[in-house]
Design an enzyme around this catalytic site. Structure first.
Site, PDB file in Angstrom:
ATOM      1  CE  LYS A  73      -4.341   5.327  -1.170  1.00 52.64           C
ATOM      2  NZ  LYS A  73      -4.777   5.345  -1.983  1.00 52.64           N
ATOM      3  CE1 TYR A  95      -4.052   2.299   0.784  1.00 50.57           C
ATOM      4  CE2 TYR A  95      -2.437   3.114   2.776  1.00 50.57           C
ATOM      5  CZ  TYR A  95      -3.342   3.370   1.970  1.00 50.57           C
ATOM      6  OH  TYR A  95      -4.298   4.475   1.987  1.00 50.57           O
TER       7      TYR A  95
HETATM    8  N1  LIG Z   1      -9.696   6.076   5.475  1.00 49.77           N
HETATM    9  C1  LIG Z   1      -8.862   6.991   5.437  1.00 49.77           C
HETATM   10  O1  LIG Z   1      -8.420   7.165   6.785  1.00 49.77           O
HETATM   11  C2  LIG Z   1      -7.006   6.428   4.439  1.00 49.77           C
HETATM   12  C3  LIG Z   1      -6.355   6.775   4.875  1.00 49.77           C
HETATM   13  C4  LIG Z   1      -5.467   7.297   4.358  1.00 49.77           C
HETATM   14  C5  LIG Z   1      -5.612   6.888   2.369  1.00 49.77           C
HETATM   15  N2  LIG Z   1      -6.769   6.587   1.803  1.00 49.77           N
HETATM   16  C6  LIG Z   1      -7.616   6.432   0.298  1.00 49.77           C
HETATM   17  O2  LIG Z   1      -8.831   7.224   0.724  1.00 49.77           O
HETATM   18  C7  LIG Z   1      -9.200   6.348  -0.575  1.00 49.77           C
HETATM   19  C8  LIG Z   1     -10.979   5.844  -0.031  1.00 49.77           C
HETATM   20  O3  LIG Z   1     -10.614   5.377   1.219  1.00 49.77           O
HETATM   21  P1  LIG Z   1     -11.449   4.848   2.481  1.00 49.77           P
HETATM   22  O4  LIG Z   1     -11.151   4.626   3.803  1.00 49.77           O
HETATM   23  O5  LIG Z   1     -13.323   5.357   1.807  1.00 49.77           O
HETATM   24  O6  LIG Z   1     -11.744   3.521   1.487  1.00 49.77           O
HETATM   25  P2  LIG Z   1     -13.391   2.102   1.296  1.00 49.77           P
HETATM   26  O7  LIG Z   1     -13.128   1.435   1.206  1.00 49.77           O
HETATM   27  O8  LIG Z   1     -14.215   2.461   2.345  1.00 49.77           O
HETATM   28  O9  LIG Z   1     -13.856   3.137  -0.134  1.00 49.77           O
HETATM   29  C9  LIG Z   1     -13.070   2.619  -1.595  1.00 49.77           C
HETATM   30  C10 LIG Z   1     -14.026   1.896  -2.348  1.00 49.77           C
HETATM   31  O10 LIG Z   1     -13.235   1.754  -3.591  1.00 49.77           O
HETATM   32  C11 LIG Z   1     -13.788   0.852  -4.600  1.00 49.77           C
HETATM   33  N3  LIG Z   1     -12.773   0.045  -5.224  1.00 49.77           N
HETATM   34  C12 LIG Z   1     -11.706  -1.396  -5.339  1.00 49.77           C
HETATM   35  N4  LIG Z   1     -11.617  -1.933  -5.885  1.00 49.77           N
HETATM   36  C13 LIG Z   1     -12.110  -1.107  -6.742  1.00 49.77           C
HETATM   37  C14 LIG Z   1     -11.169  -1.498  -8.461  1.00 49.77           C
HETATM   38  N5  LIG Z   1     -10.788  -1.692  -9.143  1.00 49.77           N
HETATM   39  N6  LIG Z   1     -12.582  -0.166  -9.341  1.00 49.77           N
HETATM   40  C15 LIG Z   1     -13.039   0.616  -8.724  1.00 49.77           C
HETATM   41  N7  LIG Z   1     -13.883   1.100  -7.467  1.00 49.77           N
HETATM   42  C16 LIG Z   1     -13.186  -0.289  -6.565  1.00 49.77           C
HETATM   43  C17 LIG Z   1     -14.601  -0.290  -3.443  1.00 49.77           C
HETATM   44  O11 LIG Z   1     -15.278  -1.083  -4.128  1.00 49.77           O
HETATM   45  C18 LIG Z   1     -14.045   1.287  -2.221  1.00 49.77           C
HETATM   46  O12 LIG Z   1     -15.993   1.254  -2.093  1.00 49.77           O
HETATM   47  C19 LIG Z   1      -8.036   5.180  -0.933  1.00 49.77           C
HETATM   48  O13 LIG Z   1      -7.426   5.585  -2.008  1.00 49.77           O
HETATM   49  C20 LIG Z   1      -7.656   5.070   0.129  1.00 49.77           C
HETATM   50  O14 LIG Z   1      -5.673   4.164   0.230  1.00 49.77           O
HETATM   51  C21 LIG Z   1      -7.541   6.494   3.318  1.00 49.77           C
END
Ligand SMILES: NC(=O)c1ccc[n+]([C@@H]2O[C@H](COP(=O)([O-])OP(=O)(O)OC[C@H]3O[C@@H](n4cnc5c(N)ncnc54)[C@H](O)[C@@H]3O)[C@@H](O)[C@H]2O)c1
Length: 302
Positions: A167, A163
């Site tokens: 990223k 990851y």
């Molecule tokens: N939650 C956090 O604190 C956090 C921190 C740093 C980065 N992020 C990043 O933010 C983004 C959103 O994270 P989140 O916490 O909302 O996660 P989440 O798992 O709730 O949402 C991710 C979504 O992406 C969809 N997805 C997965 N594979 C896919 C594909 N191949 N094509 C299309 N859609 C796909 C999933 O179905 C899901 O709905 C991600 O990129 C994550 O890495 C989140």
């Protein structure tokens, strides 16, 4: 209405941060392509329900949206996602690369499959969707990219080598797009979001200290990341490109990007021995600590 008349793609908009970004984009006047495969946290399975739920929320509020359930991790899928914007709204103005999965494991136990699948969604997916939109952005000499990176990559985190690598790769991709497409008036920026979502809900909450920490983390709703994404997608962000921001509850942070920290020079050049005796002794006080995101963002979310 910062995005009035614009069409925006938000990948992974069936839940978490992506859903709130899609809702905020629509509230700001954009027509939104809600892309989501509806997969599990690890990337398994497929369902249109999450994307449909986001569309229902947007439409109930009077916004415009369509859904796309194609995967960002395939080039053909990415092209269909961009085509959905053109078919439904006749235009494409901004792309938010947000889709993601997690397959955490300590590096010495990480399987090649878990490496490849995480790289496929985050890094390849961000490239594919960006590249598919690039032809249109170039032709219209305008466009904006917002990519979700993570402090796991920008700083570090345990058990997330796949990851973190993806990223940090996304951050480099964003900078490269910003450089290459500046001539076409195309902007590209990153957000390192913080949110209590299913991606972070695995943080242990067993001991009283852990419970107290998790309670504070739960205050960081996914919606807190959305205003910055809306701003970066809009014309109000003209001139803002190649930057990395972090959004953490009510804070917006401008993150540093790698620059020389300290340099040492020896007129006659270096030997391994002089590096031991002179070089490292001079550089060591400036070494970057072997720290994690939580060591750097050490204060409670405010
Ligand atoms: N939650 C956090 O604190 C956090 C921190 C740093 C980065 N992020 C990043 O933010 C983004 C959103 O994270 P989140 O916490 O909302 O996660 P989440 O798992 O709730 O949402 C991710 C979504 O992406 C969809 N997805 C997965 N594979 C896919 C594909 N191949 N094509 C299309 N859609 C796909 C999933 O179905 C899901 O709905 C991600 O990129 C994550 O890495 C989140």
């Amino acid at each position: 209405m910062l995005l009035e008349g614009k069409a925006v793609i938000v990948t992974g908009a069936g839940g978490g941060i992506g859903r709130d970004i899609a809702i905020a984009m629509a509230a700001a006047g954009a027509a939104v392509v809600i892309n989501d495969v509806g997969a599990s946290l690890g990337g398994a399975g497929q369902s249109a329900t999450p994307a449909e739920e986001t569309r229902a929320i947007i439409e109930r509020a009077g916004g415009r949206a369509c859904i796309s359930t194609d995967s960002v991790s395939e080039w053909t899928g990415a092209q269909k996602i961009v085509q959905a914007a053109l078919d439904h709204f006749g235009r494409i103005d901004a792309v938010v690369n947000n889709a993601g999965i997690l397959r955490d494991a300590m590096f010495h136990k990480l399987s090649p499959e878990d490496w490849l699948s995480v790289i496929a969604v985050h890094l390849n997916g961000s490239f594919f969707v960006s590249r598919a939109a690039a032809d249109h952005f170039r032709a219209q000499e305008k466009g904006a990219y917002v990519h979700m990176t993570s402090t796991s990559g920008l700083i570090g985190n345990l058990g997330q080598s796949n990851y973190s690598a993806a990223k940090l790769g996304v951050a480099a991709l964003s900078k490269s797009i910003a450089l290459d497409m500046k001539r076409y008036n195309v902007r590209s920026n990153c957000i390192a979001p913080f949110a209590w979502s299913r991606m972070t809900s695995g943080i242990p909450a067993e001991t009283p200290e852990q419970k107290a920490r998790v309670e504070k983390l739960m205050r960081m709703t996914p919606a807190k990341n959305a205003p910055l994404a809306v701003y970066l997608a809009s014309d109000a962000a003209q001139g803002v490109t190649g930057q990395i921001f972090a959004a953490r509850n009510n804070e917006i942070v401008l993150m540093s990007q790698s620059r020389p920290l300290r340099t040492i020079h020896r007129g006659e050049g270096w030997t391994p021995d002089t590096i031991v005796e002179h070089g490292m002794a001079a550089l060591k006080p400036s070494f970057v600590p072997l720290d994690c995101s939580a060591d750097v963002f050490s204060w409670d979310p405010v």
